[in-house]
Design a protein around this motif. Sequence first.
Motif, PDB file in Angstrom:
ATOM      1  N   ARG A 178     -23.468  18.656  37.772  1.00  0.00           N
ATOM      2  CA  ARG A 178     -24.541  19.578  37.370  1.00  0.00           C
ATOM      3  C   ARG A 178     -25.912  18.953  37.603  1.00  0.00           C
ATOM      4  O   ARG A 178     -26.857  19.633  38.026  1.00  0.00           O
ATOM      5  N   LEU A 179     -26.029  17.639  37.352  1.00  0.00           N
ATOM      6  CA  LEU A 179     -27.286  16.950  37.628  1.00  0.00           C
ATOM      7  C   LEU A 179     -27.607  16.997  39.121  1.00  0.00           C
ATOM      8  O   LEU A 179     -28.758  17.243  39.513  1.00  0.00           O
ATOM      9  N   CYS A 180     -26.602  16.774  39.960  1.00  0.00           N
ATOM     10  CA  CYS A 180     -26.807  16.832  41.405  1.00  0.00           C
ATOM     11  C   CYS A 180     -27.316  18.199  41.837  1.00  0.00           C
ATOM     12  O   CYS A 180     -28.234  18.311  42.657  1.00  0.00           O
ATOM     13  N   PHE A 189     -30.771  18.485  49.166  1.00  0.00           N
ATOM     14  CA  PHE A 189     -29.518  17.803  48.868  1.00  0.00           C
ATOM     15  C   PHE A 189     -29.806  16.723  47.827  1.00  0.00           C
ATOM     16  O   PHE A 189     -30.945  16.289  47.678  1.00  0.00           O
ATOM     17  N   PRO A 190     -28.795  16.300  47.068  1.00  0.00           N
ATOM     18  CA  PRO A 190     -29.036  15.354  45.969  1.00  0.00           C
ATOM     19  C   PRO A 190     -29.045  13.913  46.445  1.00  0.00           C
ATOM     20  O   PRO A 190     -28.003  13.277  46.589  1.00  0.00           O
ATOM     21  N   ALA A 191     -30.225  13.368  46.694  1.00  0.00           N
ATOM     22  CA  ALA A 191     -30.353  11.991  47.160  1.00  0.00           C
ATOM     23  C   ALA A 191     -30.423  11.030  45.979  1.00  0.00           C
ATOM     24  O   ALA A 191     -30.835  11.389  44.871  1.00  0.00           O
ATOM     25  N   ILE A 192     -30.026   9.788  46.228  1.00  0.00           N
ATOM     26  CA  ILE A 192     -30.087   8.756  45.192  1.00  0.00           C
ATOM     27  C   ILE A 192     -31.495   8.663  44.604  1.00  0.00           C
ATOM     28  O   ILE A 192     -31.678   8.586  43.384  1.00  0.00           O
ATOM     29  N   GLU A 202     -37.857  11.397  35.405  1.00  0.00           N
ATOM     30  CA  GLU A 202     -38.450  12.632  34.892  1.00  0.00           C
ATOM     31  C   GLU A 202     -37.536  13.823  35.146  1.00  0.00           C
ATOM     32  O   GLU A 202     -37.417  14.724  34.295  1.00  0.00           O
ATOM     33  N   ARG A 203     -36.867  13.839  36.307  1.00  0.00           N
ATOM     34  CA  ARG A 203     -35.940  14.935  36.604  1.00  0.00           C
ATOM     35  C   ARG A 203     -34.720  14.886  35.687  1.00  0.00           C
ATOM     36  O   ARG A 203     -34.214  15.930  35.261  1.00  0.00           O
ATOM     37  N   VAL A 204     -34.227  13.681  35.404  1.00  0.00           N
ATOM     38  CA  VAL A 204     -33.087  13.556  34.485  1.00  0.00           C
ATOM     39  C   VAL A 204     -33.472  14.102  33.111  1.00  0.00           C
ATOM     40  O   VAL A 204     -32.703  14.856  32.486  1.00  0.00           O
ATOM     41  N   TYR A 205     -34.656  13.760  32.653  1.00  0.00           N
ATOM     42  CA  TYR A 205     -35.130  14.250  31.354  1.00  0.00           C
ATOM     43  C   TYR A 205     -35.239  15.775  31.366  1.00  0.00           C
ATOM     44  O   TYR A 205     -34.812  16.456  30.419  1.00  0.00           O
ATOM     45  N   ALA A 206     -35.805  16.321  32.447  1.00  0.00           N
ATOM     46  CA  ALA A 206     -35.949  17.773  32.560  1.00  0.00           C
ATOM     47  C   ALA A 206     -34.587  18.458  32.605  1.00  0.00           C
ATOM     48  O   ALA A 206     -34.384  19.519  31.999  1.00  0.00           O
ATOM     49  N   TRP A 207     -33.645  17.857  33.330  1.00  0.00           N
ATOM     50  CA  TRP A 207     -32.287  18.418  33.414  1.00  0.00           C
ATOM     51  C   TRP A 207     -31.622  18.449  32.045  1.00  0.00           C
ATOM     52  O   TRP A 207     -30.988  19.446  31.664  1.00  0.00           O
ATOM     53  N   LEU A 208     -31.767  17.383  31.276  1.00  0.00           N
ATOM     54  CA  LEU A 208     -31.196  17.360  29.935  1.00  0.00           C
ATOM     55  C   LEU A 208     -31.795  18.473  29.074  1.00  0.00           C
ATOM     56  O   LEU A 208     -31.099  19.066  28.230  1.00  0.00           O
ATOM     57  N   GLY A 209     -33.079  18.769  29.278  1.00  0.00           N
ATOM     58  CA  GLY A 209     -33.713  19.870  28.562  1.00  0.00           C
ATOM     59  C   GLY A 209     -33.113  21.213  28.960  1.00  0.00           C
ATOM     60  O   GLY A 209     -32.877  22.077  28.104  1.00  0.00           O
ATOM     61  N   GLU A 210     -32.865  21.386  30.247  1.00  0.00           N
ATOM     62  CA  GLU A 210     -32.210  22.624  30.720  1.00  0.00           C
ATOM     63  C   GLU A 210     -30.820  22.744  30.112  1.00  0.00           C
ATOM     64  O   GLU A 210     -30.396  23.828  29.692  1.00  0.00           O
ATOM     65  N   GLU A 211     -30.085  21.625  30.073  1.00  0.00           N
ATOM     66  CA  GLU A 211     -28.737  21.639  29.511  1.00  0.00           C
ATOM     67  C   GLU A 211     -28.765  22.032  28.029  1.00  0.00           C
ATOM     68  O   GLU A 211     -27.852  22.712  27.544  1.00  0.00           O
ATOM     69  N   ALA A 212     -29.816  21.609  27.341  1.00  0.00           N
ATOM     70  CA  ALA A 212     -29.914  21.873  25.909  1.00  0.00           C
ATOM     71  C   ALA A 212     -30.589  23.206  25.598  1.00  0.00           C
ATOM     72  O   ALA A 212     -30.702  23.589  24.429  1.00  0.00           O
TER      73      ALA A 212
END
Length: 326
Positions: A178-180, A189-192, A202-212
Amino acid sequence: MAHPANTYSLVADIGGTNTRVALCEGRRVLGGTIRRYSNAKFPGLEAVLSQYIADEGGVDTKAICVAVAGPVRDGRAAMTNLDWTIDKPTLARAAKAETTAILNDLQAQGHALGHIDAANLRSVLDGPAGNERAAKLVIGVGTGFNAAPVFDGETARLVPPSEAGHANLPIRTEAEMRLCRYVETAHGFPAIEDVLSGRGLERVYAWLGEEAGDPRPLKAADIMAAQSAGTDPRATEAVKTFVRILGTVAGNLALIQLPFGGVFLVGGVARAMAPYLHEYGFGEAFRDKGRFAGFMGNFAVSVIEDDFAALTGCAAHLVDLESRRG
Protein backbone atom coordinates in the motif's frame (compact mmCIF):
# COMPACT_ATOMS: atom_id res chain seq x y z
CA MET A 1 46.85 34.35 4.68
CA ALA A 2 49.89 33.40 2.60
CA HIS A 3 50.30 29.77 1.51
CA PRO A 4 53.31 28.21 -0.23
CA ALA A 5 52.80 28.02 -3.99
CA ASN A 6 51.98 24.74 -5.77
CA THR A 7 51.95 22.81 -2.48
CA TYR A 8 48.34 22.28 -1.48
CA SER A 9 45.38 20.85 -3.38
CA LEU A 10 41.90 22.34 -3.43
CA VAL A 11 38.80 20.25 -2.66
CA ALA A 12 35.13 21.21 -2.77
CA ASP A 13 31.80 19.63 -1.87
CA ILE A 14 29.03 21.14 -4.05
CA GLY A 15 25.52 20.71 -2.72
CA GLY A 16 22.26 22.09 -4.03
CA THR A 17 22.35 25.04 -1.61
CA ASN A 18 25.94 25.51 -0.42
CA THR A 19 29.46 24.74 -1.56
CA ARG A 20 32.21 23.93 0.94
CA VAL A 21 35.80 24.47 -0.13
CA ALA A 22 39.07 23.66 1.60
CA LEU A 23 42.78 23.11 1.07
CA CYS A 24 44.38 19.75 1.70
CA GLU A 25 47.88 18.38 2.11
CA GLY A 26 47.92 14.81 0.88
CA ARG A 27 44.84 13.13 2.37
CA ARG A 28 44.61 15.63 5.23
CA VAL A 29 42.05 18.41 4.90
CA LEU A 30 43.32 21.58 6.57
CA GLY A 31 40.48 22.36 8.96
CA GLY A 32 41.29 26.04 9.28
CA THR A 33 40.84 26.55 5.53
CA ILE A 34 37.27 25.19 5.25
CA ARG A 35 34.87 27.85 3.98
CA ARG A 36 31.16 27.67 3.07
CA TYR A 37 29.54 29.66 0.25
CA SER A 38 25.87 30.13 -0.62
CA ASN A 39 25.37 28.99 -4.22
CA ALA A 40 22.61 31.55 -4.76
CA LYS A 41 25.15 34.36 -4.46
CA PHE A 42 27.31 33.14 -7.36
CA PRO A 43 26.66 32.70 -11.11
CA GLY A 44 28.68 29.48 -11.25
CA LEU A 45 31.31 27.29 -9.64
CA GLU A 46 34.16 29.20 -11.23
CA ALA A 47 33.09 32.33 -9.34
CA VAL A 48 32.93 30.39 -6.06
CA LEU A 49 36.42 28.98 -6.54
CA SER A 50 37.81 32.38 -7.53
CA GLN A 51 36.34 33.88 -4.37
CA TYR A 52 37.80 31.11 -2.24
CA ILE A 53 41.26 31.50 -3.76
CA ALA A 54 41.09 35.24 -3.06
CA ASP A 55 39.86 34.61 0.49
CA GLU A 56 42.89 32.35 1.03
CA GLY A 57 45.31 35.03 -0.06
CA GLY A 58 45.52 34.11 -3.75
CA VAL A 59 46.68 30.57 -3.00
CA ASP A 60 48.31 28.72 -5.92
CA THR A 61 47.13 25.09 -5.85
CA LYS A 62 48.57 22.07 -7.67
CA ALA A 63 45.39 19.99 -8.01
CA ILE A 64 41.63 20.24 -7.57
CA CYS A 65 38.87 17.69 -6.98
CA VAL A 66 35.21 18.49 -6.48
CA ALA A 67 32.32 16.34 -5.26
CA VAL A 68 28.99 17.07 -6.93
CA ALA A 69 25.44 16.23 -5.83
CA GLY A 70 24.52 14.75 -9.20
CA PRO A 71 25.64 12.33 -11.91
CA VAL A 72 29.10 12.66 -13.44
CA ARG A 73 29.90 11.39 -16.93
CA ASP A 74 32.92 11.94 -19.17
CA GLY A 75 34.40 14.57 -16.88
CA ARG A 76 31.22 16.65 -16.72
CA ALA A 77 28.71 16.95 -13.88
CA ALA A 78 25.00 17.70 -14.04
CA MET A 79 23.14 18.94 -10.98
CA THR A 80 19.42 18.56 -10.53
CA ASN A 81 18.74 21.89 -8.79
CA LEU A 82 21.63 24.05 -9.99
CA ASP A 83 22.26 25.38 -13.48
CA TRP A 84 26.07 25.43 -13.31
CA THR A 85 28.63 24.15 -15.77
CA ILE A 86 30.95 21.81 -13.90
CA ASP A 87 33.66 20.25 -16.02
CA LYS A 88 37.41 19.80 -15.93
CA PRO A 89 38.26 22.84 -18.10
CA THR A 90 36.25 25.01 -15.67
CA LEU A 91 38.18 23.61 -12.72
CA ALA A 92 41.55 24.01 -14.40
CA ARG A 93 40.78 27.60 -15.38
CA ALA A 94 39.46 28.59 -11.94
CA ALA A 95 42.15 26.94 -9.82
CA LYS A 96 45.05 27.11 -12.30
CA ALA A 97 45.74 23.52 -11.27
CA GLU A 98 47.59 20.86 -13.25
CA THR A 99 45.41 17.96 -12.03
CA THR A 100 41.60 18.04 -12.03
CA ALA A 101 38.95 15.53 -10.98
CA ILE A 102 35.16 15.46 -10.56
CA LEU A 103 33.35 12.92 -8.40
CA ASN A 104 29.74 12.27 -7.56
CA ASP A 105 29.32 13.15 -3.87
CA LEU A 106 28.71 9.53 -2.92
CA GLN A 107 31.87 8.47 -4.78
CA ALA A 108 33.74 11.04 -2.68
CA GLN A 109 32.31 9.47 0.48
CA GLY A 110 33.58 6.10 -0.76
CA HIS A 111 37.07 7.46 -1.29
CA ALA A 112 37.01 8.76 2.31
CA LEU A 113 36.59 5.30 3.84
CA GLY A 114 39.64 4.34 5.88
CA HIS A 115 40.65 7.99 6.28
CA ILE A 116 37.93 9.05 8.75
CA ASP A 117 38.61 9.47 12.46
CA ALA A 118 37.19 6.50 14.39
CA ALA A 119 35.39 8.98 16.68
CA ASN A 120 33.20 9.89 13.69
CA LEU A 121 32.03 6.31 13.09
CA ARG A 122 28.95 5.05 14.96
CA SER A 123 28.68 1.27 15.00
CA VAL A 124 25.23 -0.12 14.14
CA LEU A 125 25.93 -3.81 13.56
CA ASP A 126 29.10 -5.67 14.49
CA GLY A 127 30.81 -8.01 12.05
CA PRO A 128 34.17 -9.68 11.53
CA ALA A 129 36.96 -7.38 10.40
CA GLY A 130 37.68 -7.76 6.70
CA ASN A 131 41.14 -7.50 5.22
CA GLU A 132 42.24 -4.05 4.10
CA ARG A 133 41.29 -4.72 0.47
CA ALA A 134 37.87 -6.22 1.19
CA ALA A 135 35.03 -4.61 -0.73
CA LYS A 136 33.05 -1.95 1.11
CA LEU A 137 29.67 -0.37 0.49
CA VAL A 138 28.69 3.24 1.06
CA ILE A 139 24.97 4.11 1.23
CA GLY A 140 23.87 7.73 1.12
CA VAL A 141 20.58 8.72 2.72
CA GLY A 142 19.83 12.43 2.63
CA THR A 143 18.03 14.64 0.13
CA GLY A 144 18.10 11.54 -2.07
CA PHE A 145 19.29 7.94 -1.84
CA ASN A 146 22.23 6.25 -3.51
CA ALA A 147 24.73 3.47 -2.94
CA ALA A 148 28.11 2.54 -4.40
CA PRO A 149 30.62 -0.26 -3.85
CA VAL A 150 34.22 0.56 -2.93
CA PHE A 151 36.99 -1.63 -4.35
CA ASP A 152 40.66 -1.36 -3.35
CA GLY A 153 43.20 -2.54 -5.90
CA GLU A 154 46.96 -2.76 -5.53
CA THR A 155 47.57 0.84 -6.55
CA ALA A 156 44.24 2.68 -6.38
CA ARG A 157 40.65 2.66 -5.19
CA LEU A 158 37.66 2.33 -7.52
CA VAL A 159 34.26 3.70 -6.54
CA PRO A 160 31.99 3.23 -9.58
CA PRO A 161 29.05 5.62 -10.01
CA SER A 162 25.53 4.46 -9.34
CA GLU A 163 21.90 5.60 -9.25
CA ALA A 164 20.65 2.96 -6.82
CA GLY A 165 17.93 5.21 -5.42
CA HIS A 166 15.90 4.83 -8.60
CA ALA A 167 15.56 1.06 -8.33
CA ASN A 168 12.18 -0.32 -7.23
CA LEU A 169 11.32 -0.53 -3.55
CA PRO A 170 11.34 -4.04 -2.09
CA ILE A 171 7.94 -5.26 -0.90
CA ARG A 172 7.53 -7.76 1.95
CA THR A 173 4.10 -7.03 3.44
CA GLU A 174 0.62 -5.89 2.44
CA ALA A 175 1.25 -2.59 4.22
CA GLU A 176 4.44 -2.03 2.20
CA MET A 177 2.46 -2.73 -0.97
CA ARG A 178 0.00 0.00 0.00
CA LEU A 179 2.91 2.35 0.72
CA CYS A 180 4.37 1.58 -2.72
CA ARG A 181 1.06 2.40 -4.38
CA TYR A 182 0.92 5.66 -2.45
CA VAL A 183 4.43 6.88 -3.33
CA GLU A 184 4.42 5.73 -6.98
CA THR A 185 2.22 8.68 -7.85
CA ALA A 186 5.30 10.92 -7.54
CA HIS A 187 7.20 9.49 -10.52
CA GLY A 188 5.06 6.70 -11.92
CA PHE A 189 6.69 3.85 -10.03
CA PRO A 190 7.77 3.26 -6.41
CA ALA A 191 11.49 4.03 -6.24
CA ILE A 192 13.67 3.49 -3.18
CA GLU A 193 14.35 7.23 -3.00
CA ASP A 194 10.62 7.93 -2.77
CA VAL A 195 10.73 6.50 0.77
CA LEU A 196 14.39 6.49 1.87
CA SER A 197 15.17 10.21 1.76
CA GLY A 198 14.12 13.37 3.55
CA ARG A 199 11.13 13.83 1.26
CA GLY A 200 10.52 10.10 1.51
CA LEU A 201 10.10 10.31 5.28
CA GLU A 202 7.50 13.02 4.71
CA ARG A 203 5.66 10.71 2.29
CA VAL A 204 5.70 7.87 4.82
CA TYR A 205 4.19 10.21 7.41
CA ALA A 206 1.55 11.39 4.94
CA TRP A 207 0.73 7.79 3.96
CA LEU A 208 0.23 6.83 7.60
CA GLY A 209 -2.21 9.75 7.87
CA GLU A 210 -4.14 8.47 4.85
CA GLU A 211 -4.21 4.99 6.40
CA ALA A 212 -5.60 6.45 9.62
CA GLY A 213 -8.15 8.67 7.87
CA ASP A 214 -6.43 11.74 9.31
CA PRO A 215 -4.12 13.13 6.59
CA ARG A 216 -1.81 15.99 7.59
CA PRO A 217 1.62 16.87 6.20
CA LEU A 218 4.75 17.37 8.28
CA LYS A 219 8.29 18.31 7.27
CA ALA A 220 11.09 15.79 7.82
CA ALA A 221 12.85 17.93 10.42
CA ASP A 222 9.59 18.29 12.36
CA ILE A 223 8.95 14.53 12.16
CA MET A 224 12.37 13.84 13.67
CA ALA A 225 11.82 16.52 16.35
CA ALA A 226 8.45 14.96 17.28
CA GLN A 227 10.06 11.52 17.37
CA SER A 228 12.78 12.78 19.69
CA ALA A 229 10.27 14.53 21.97
CA GLY A 230 7.85 11.61 21.95
CA THR A 231 4.93 13.93 21.18
CA ASP A 232 3.52 12.33 18.03
CA PRO A 233 2.91 8.56 17.73
CA ARG A 234 2.60 8.91 13.97
CA ALA A 235 6.11 10.38 13.77
CA THR A 236 7.38 7.39 15.73
CA GLU A 237 5.61 4.98 13.39
CA ALA A 238 6.99 6.82 10.34
CA VAL A 239 10.54 6.49 11.69
CA LYS A 240 9.99 2.81 12.48
CA THR A 241 8.71 2.17 8.94
CA PHE A 242 11.65 4.08 7.47
CA VAL A 243 14.20 2.17 9.57
CA ARG A 244 12.79 -1.25 8.66
CA ILE A 245 12.75 -0.50 4.94
CA LEU A 246 16.28 0.93 5.16
CA GLY A 247 17.40 -2.30 6.79
CA THR A 248 15.81 -4.38 4.01
CA VAL A 249 17.33 -2.27 1.23
CA ALA A 250 20.78 -2.17 2.86
CA GLY A 251 20.68 -5.94 3.28
CA ASN A 252 19.75 -6.41 -0.38
CA LEU A 253 22.64 -4.19 -1.47
CA ALA A 254 25.04 -6.06 0.83
CA LEU A 255 24.10 -9.37 -0.80
CA ILE A 256 24.70 -7.86 -4.24
CA GLN A 257 28.12 -6.35 -3.43
CA LEU A 258 29.41 -8.61 -0.58
CA PRO A 259 31.08 -5.78 1.36
CA PHE A 260 33.15 -7.82 3.81
CA GLY A 261 34.98 -4.56 4.59
CA GLY A 262 31.78 -3.04 5.97
CA VAL A 263 28.65 -1.08 5.09
CA PHE A 264 28.76 2.66 5.76
CA LEU A 265 25.67 4.87 5.98
CA VAL A 266 26.23 8.55 5.18
CA GLY A 267 24.12 11.67 4.76
CA GLY A 268 22.01 13.94 6.94
CA VAL A 269 19.01 11.60 7.16
CA ALA A 270 21.24 8.62 7.99
CA ARG A 271 22.81 10.61 10.83
CA ALA A 272 19.38 11.67 12.10
CA MET A 273 18.16 8.05 12.06
CA ALA A 274 21.30 6.65 13.73
CA PRO A 275 19.99 6.76 17.34
CA TYR A 276 16.93 4.72 16.35
CA LEU A 277 18.40 2.05 14.07
CA HIS A 278 18.94 -0.54 16.79
CA GLU A 279 15.70 0.12 18.68
CA TYR A 280 13.46 0.06 15.61
CA GLY A 281 14.72 -3.09 13.97
CA PHE A 282 17.31 -2.12 11.37
CA GLY A 283 19.42 -5.18 12.19
CA GLU A 284 16.49 -7.58 12.06
CA ALA A 285 15.40 -6.26 8.67
CA PHE A 286 19.00 -6.24 7.38
CA ARG A 287 19.46 -9.92 8.27
CA ASP A 288 15.96 -11.12 7.33
CA LYS A 289 17.17 -13.11 4.30
CA GLY A 290 15.88 -16.60 5.02
CA ARG A 291 18.64 -19.19 4.76
CA PHE A 292 21.17 -16.36 4.32
CA ALA A 293 20.27 -14.76 7.65
CA GLY A 294 23.41 -16.12 9.32
CA PHE A 295 25.56 -15.11 6.36
CA MET A 296 24.42 -11.49 6.79
CA GLY A 297 26.40 -11.40 10.05
CA ASN A 298 29.52 -11.06 7.88
CA PHE A 299 28.72 -7.41 7.21
CA ALA A 300 29.40 -4.76 9.83
CA VAL A 301 27.33 -1.58 9.50
CA SER A 302 28.38 1.90 10.65
CA VAL A 303 27.10 5.45 10.30
CA ILE A 304 29.63 8.11 9.25
CA GLU A 305 29.08 11.21 11.38
CA ASP A 306 31.84 13.33 9.79
CA ASP A 307 30.21 16.24 7.96
CA PHE A 308 33.41 16.86 5.97
CA ALA A 309 33.95 13.28 4.77
CA ALA A 310 33.35 14.22 1.12
CA LEU A 311 36.24 16.70 1.30
CA THR A 312 38.48 14.00 2.76
CA GLY A 313 37.39 11.67 -0.06
CA CYS A 314 38.32 14.24 -2.69
CA ALA A 315 41.75 14.65 -1.09
CA ALA A 316 42.29 10.87 -0.99
CA HIS A 317 41.25 10.55 -4.63
CA LEU A 318 43.85 13.12 -5.69
CA VAL A 319 46.53 11.13 -3.85
CA ASP A 320 45.40 8.00 -5.73
CA LEU A 321 45.63 9.84 -9.04
CA GLU A 322 49.15 11.00 -8.26
CA SER A 323 50.24 7.47 -7.27
CA ARG A 324 48.89 6.02 -10.52
CA ARG A 325 50.88 8.53 -12.53
CA GLY A 326 53.99 7.32 -10.79
